[in-house]
Write an enzyme that holds these catalytic residues in place. Structure first.
Site, PDB file in Angstrom:
ATOM      1  N   GLN A 173       0.841  -1.203   0.000  1.00 44.84           N
ATOM      2  CA  GLN A 173       0.000   0.000   0.000  1.00 44.84           C
ATOM      3  C   GLN A 173       0.873   1.248   0.000  1.00 44.84           C
ATOM      4  OE1 GLN A 173      -2.710  -0.204   3.303  1.00 44.84           O
ATOM      5  NE2 GLN A 173      -3.958  -1.782   2.329  1.00 44.84           N
ATOM      6  N   ASP A 316      -2.231 -11.349   4.904  1.00 45.60           N
ATOM      7  CA  ASP A 316      -3.706 -11.438   4.934  1.00 45.60           C
ATOM      8  C   ASP A 316      -4.189 -12.870   5.135  1.00 45.60           C
ATOM      9  OD1 ASP A 316      -4.013  -8.737   4.622  1.00 45.60           O
ATOM     10  OD2 ASP A 316      -4.520  -8.813   2.494  1.00 45.60           O
ATOM     11  N   ARG A 389     -11.599 -10.699   7.392  1.00 48.89           N
ATOM     12  CA  ARG A 389     -10.764 -11.906   7.333  1.00 48.89           C
ATOM     13  C   ARG A 389     -10.870 -12.727   8.624  1.00 48.89           C
ATOM     14  NH1 ARG A 389      -8.716 -11.066   2.369  1.00 48.89           N
ATOM     15  NH2 ARG A 389      -7.964  -8.967   1.955  1.00 48.89           N
TER      16      ARG A 389
HETATM   17  C1  S3P Z   1      -2.821  -4.384   0.086  1.00 53.97           C
HETATM   18  C2  S3P Z   1      -1.656  -4.671   0.711  1.00 53.97           C
HETATM   19  C3  S3P Z   1      -1.591  -5.306   2.036  1.00 53.97           C
HETATM   20  C4  S3P Z   1      -2.875  -6.036   2.377  1.00 53.97           C
HETATM   21  C5  S3P Z   1      -4.090  -5.226   2.086  1.00 53.97           C
HETATM   22  C6  S3P Z   1      -4.125  -4.790   0.631  1.00 53.97           C
HETATM   23  C7  S3P Z   1      -2.756  -3.662  -1.198  1.00 53.97           C
HETATM   24  O1  S3P Z   1      -1.398  -4.311   2.999  1.00 53.97           O
HETATM   25  O2  S3P Z   1      -2.880  -6.426   3.730  1.00 53.97           O
HETATM   26  O3  S3P Z   1      -5.239  -6.001   2.376  1.00 53.97           O
HETATM   27  O4  S3P Z   1      -3.761  -3.618  -1.930  1.00 53.97           O
HETATM   28  O5  S3P Z   1      -1.690  -3.129  -1.506  1.00 53.97           O
HETATM   29  P1  S3P Z   1       0.075  -3.724   3.301  1.00 53.97           P
HETATM   30  O6  S3P Z   1       0.660  -3.403   1.989  1.00 53.97           O
HETATM   31  O7  S3P Z   1      -0.109  -2.512   4.135  1.00 53.97           O
HETATM   32  O8  S3P Z   1       0.781  -4.824   4.028  1.00 53.97           O
END
Ligand code: S3P
Length: 432
Positions: A173, A316, A389
């Site tokens: 993210q 996840d 989840r």
């Molecule tokens: C996601 C990345 C993960 C994941 C989230 C979605 C994304 O989070 O847990 O459900 O779409 O990039 P982080 O990148 O913060 O670990």
């Protein structure tokens, strides 16, 4: 949808299933469609509330977003381009969706006005400093609540310059946020990672004409301001959703399922490696389009150690892997997973309390969990903690419990609306 679901065990899972389109890809398809000059068409999308929030936010920012859900599958037509976008008349509301908030913050940082992005109670407790710090360094003003910059988030954007940024936490993210901001920044924006995280932002940017380069080891990504081309995309199945059925089949006697057309790219299929280490009967059949069909059958499992660099690629999936671990021979350790504590709920604490309610005494550690093996679930009431989840992992515990164990009653079941509104129907289809 009822806010309670009762799941009884004793029925094998059998048959073939398509899970919802990948949620990470669905968010990014909308965001890139809103930035691309022209009209993009996206099918096979996740139909839950999280993705719908991104669609509504982009619409409020001036993109033409027609997001529709038919038979629980989302499709969108997005007419975009920076010239179309304008300040939103009202704050953007993204409810439970951390991905929406963070990625939108990256886009808004490159737009020359002020945007406020708010969320629900759960999201309002989650840290946004991880995106505020790099976006401020690029020249945006980003404000939130307290030291960890919790939502609501106010982003005053425009006049960004590129940065060379080392990610302090492994997070796709955050990588995505900085890269999206970099698309509207002067000069190069470089993101450096020490472990592999999901590659959707850079993969999708490259596919739509973005000026992006990824190093051979996939740990360094460079982006420059670019004009994006409109695109057509059929989103592959979400591996994080497939994981619930794969694990359920691996631990429920008599089961044999195939989950079709699942995305299995960078940092998404790590849960399959863990299951294989546990001795699970999982087979991956790659298809020509880069997706794979995953077959999972019941068989005995043994405990394993999960930790280190692999964790970012299966964070996840830890809730459902913890359910599998309870039934495996020997203990399973989940380490280096303190990110669990800043998800939709503190998943380490939630797993410890809810698995205990089903008779599994989990040891909670600052960076993870130890799950004793060789246990059986007993029926009982568990809570989702408002986390989709957690809710689905508890449903898997219900499916895998013995016929005479009593039902698992999941309170707060409606949290699945964020990502998998059709989970209950899919359960009925597989467990007939
Ligand atoms: C996601 C990345 C993960 C994941 C989230 C979605 C994304 O989070 O847990 O459900 O779409 O990039 P982080 O990148 O913060 O670990």
């Amino acid at each position: 949808m009822s806010s309670t679901l009762e799941v009884a065990g004793g029925r094998p899972l059998r048959g073939r299933l398509r899970v919802p389109g990948d949620k990470s890809i669905s968010h990014r398809a909308l965001l890139l469609g809103a930035l691309a000059e022209g009209t993009s068409h996206v099918t096979g999308m996740a139909a839950g509330d999280d993705v719908a929030r991104t669609a509504a936010a982009l619409q409020a920012l001036g993109a033409g977003v027609d997001f529709d859900v038919v038979d629980r599958v989302g499709a969108a037509t997005v007419s975009g381009g920076r010239r179309r976008l304008h300040a939103s008349a009202t704050p953007l509301e993204v409810a439970n969706s951390g991905t929406s908030m963070r990625l939108l913050a990256g886009v808004c940082a490159s737009l020359p006005w002020t945007t406020t992005i708010g969320g629900d109670e759960s999201l309002s407790g989650r840290p946004m400093d991880r995106v505020a710090v790099p976006l401020r360094r690029m020249g945006a003003a980003v404000d939130g609540v307290g030291d960890t910059v919790r939502p609501p988030l106010t982003v005053r954007g425009g006049d960004l310059h590129g940065i060379d940024y080392v990610l302090p936490v492994p997070s796709a993210q955050v990588k995505g946020t900085v890269l999206l901001a970099g698309l509207g920044a002067e000069g190069d924006t470089v993101v450096r990672e020490s472990v592999l995280t999901r590659a959707h932002t850079e993969e999708m940017l490259a596919a739509v004409g973005g000026d992006v380069e990824v190093s051979a080891d996939h740990l360094t990504t460079r982006v420059r301001a670019s004009k994006l081309e409109p695109f057509r995309l059929d989103v592959a199945g979400d591996p994080s959703q497939a994981a619930f059925w794969v694990v359920a089949a691996c631990i429920t006697p008599g089961s044999d399922v195939v989950i079709e057309r699942v995305y299995v790219g960078q940092a998404r299929a790590g849960f399959l490696d863990v299951l294989r280490r546990m001795g699970a009967l999982v087979d991956v059949e790659p298809a020509a389009d880069g997706t794979a069909d995953i077959r999972a059958r019941y068989g005995p499992l043994r405990g394993t150690a999960v930790g280190g660099a692999e964790v970012a690629g299966l964070i996840d999936e830890i809730p459902v892997l913890a359910v599998a671990a309870a039934l495996a021979e020997g203990p399973t350790t989940f380490a280096d997973a303190s990110e669990l504590r800043v998800k939709e709920t503190d998943r380490a604490a939630a797993l410890a309390s809810e698995l205990a309610a089903l008779g599994i005494p989990v040891e909670e550690r600052p960076d993870g969990l130890v799950v004793p093996g060789a246990m059986r679930f007993r029926g009982g009431a568990v809570r989702s903690h408002g986390d989709h989840r957690m809710a689905m992992a508890m449903a898997v515990a219900g499916m895998a419990s013995d016929e005479n164990a009593g039902v698992v009653r999941i309170e707060g079941w409606d949290s699945v609306l964020t990502s998998y509104p059709g989970f209950e129907e899919d359960l009925q289809q597989l467990c007939r």
